[in-house]
Scaffold this motif. Sequence first.
Motif, short mmCIF file in Angstrom:
data_model
loop_
_atom_site.label_atom_id
_atom_site.label_comp_id
_atom_site.label_asym_id
_atom_site.label_seq_id
_atom_site.Cartn_x
_atom_site.Cartn_y
_atom_site.Cartn_z
N ASN A 11 4.20 0.46 -17.04
CA ASN A 11 4.76 1.80 -16.85
C ASN A 11 3.87 2.66 -15.97
N VAL A 12 2.56 2.56 -16.16
CA VAL A 12 1.62 3.32 -15.34
C VAL A 12 1.75 2.88 -13.88
N ALA A 13 1.82 1.57 -13.64
CA ALA A 13 1.95 1.05 -12.28
C ALA A 13 3.27 1.49 -11.65
N GLU A 14 4.36 1.41 -12.41
CA GLU A 14 5.66 1.84 -11.90
C GLU A 14 5.66 3.32 -11.55
N ASN A 15 5.07 4.14 -12.43
CA ASN A 15 4.99 5.57 -12.16
C ASN A 15 4.15 5.86 -10.93
N ARG A 16 3.05 5.14 -10.79
CA ARG A 16 2.18 5.33 -9.63
C ARG A 16 2.91 4.96 -8.34
N ASN A 17 3.64 3.86 -8.37
CA ASN A 17 4.40 3.43 -7.20
C ASN A 17 5.47 4.46 -6.85
N LEU A 18 6.14 4.99 -7.86
CA LEU A 18 7.17 6.00 -7.64
C LEU A 18 6.56 7.27 -7.06
N GLU A 19 5.44 7.69 -7.58
CA GLU A 19 4.75 8.87 -7.05
C GLU A 19 4.35 8.65 -5.59
N MET A 20 3.85 7.46 -5.27
CA MET A 20 3.45 7.17 -3.90
C MET A 20 4.65 7.16 -2.97
N ALA A 21 5.76 6.58 -3.41
CA ALA A 21 6.98 6.55 -2.61
C ALA A 21 7.46 7.98 -2.33
N ARG A 22 7.43 8.82 -3.34
CA ARG A 22 7.82 10.22 -3.17
C ARG A 22 6.89 10.94 -2.21
N TYR A 23 5.61 10.67 -2.33
CA TYR A 23 4.61 11.28 -1.44
C TYR A 23 4.86 10.88 0.02
N ILE A 24 5.07 9.59 0.26
CA ILE A 24 5.33 9.12 1.62
C ILE A 24 6.62 9.73 2.15
N TRP A 25 7.66 9.77 1.32
CA TRP A 25 8.94 10.36 1.75
C TRP A 25 8.75 11.84 2.09
N SER A 26 7.91 12.54 1.34
CA SER A 26 7.66 13.96 1.62
C SER A 26 6.96 14.13 2.98
N ILE A 27 6.10 13.18 3.33
CA ILE A 27 5.45 13.23 4.65
C ILE A 27 6.49 13.01 5.74
N LEU A 28 7.34 12.01 5.56
CA LEU A 28 8.36 11.71 6.56
C LEU A 28 9.30 12.89 6.76
N LYS A 29 9.67 13.55 5.67
CA LYS A 29 10.63 14.66 5.74
C LYS A 29 10.09 15.88 6.49
N THR A 30 8.79 15.92 6.76
CA THR A 30 8.26 17.05 7.54
C THR A 30 8.80 17.04 8.96
N GLN A 31 9.31 15.89 9.40
CA GLN A 31 9.92 15.76 10.73
C GLN A 31 11.31 15.16 10.57
N LEU A 32 12.14 15.86 9.83
CA LEU A 32 13.46 15.38 9.43
C LEU A 32 14.33 14.94 10.61
N THR A 33 14.33 15.71 11.68
CA THR A 33 15.15 15.36 12.84
C THR A 33 14.75 14.01 13.40
#
Length: 127
Positions: A11-33
């Motif tokens: 569960n800790v590993a899954e949560n960490r992976n999910l947090e990292m995926a969200r973090y990376i997606w948030s970086i990508l969304k800074t240049q949405l276009t």
Amino acid sequence: MKNENLLNHENVAENRNLEMARYIWSILKTQLTVIMSWGIDLDSIKVVSLGIQFHVQGFKHTGYVKIVLDEGKDLFEISLLAENGEYVKTLDNVYLDMLVDTIDEAIEKTEDYEMRITELYKGGVIV
């Protein structure tokens, strides 16, 4: 007791992976276009170990993009995968502030990019 510890660890590993995926997606969304120009299939987005993977339809690459944090370096590794999942190319040591530009250069930008966009969207309609 061992099974509980194993489940907690998973569960800790899954949560960490999910947090990292969200973090990376948030970086990508800074240049949405820019990222929307890649033709991302939003239904293909999936969490991977310390990262995220999604399908794109760029001018230079159609297939999957996998972005993973290299914890030891605190840098990202970008893997381009073919439609069948085979590795095409890996881009190592990508800094946070260069993530979107590096991916864009690898999958979308061509020397005649502006002309191709103009041709594709003549008169505001995709041809």
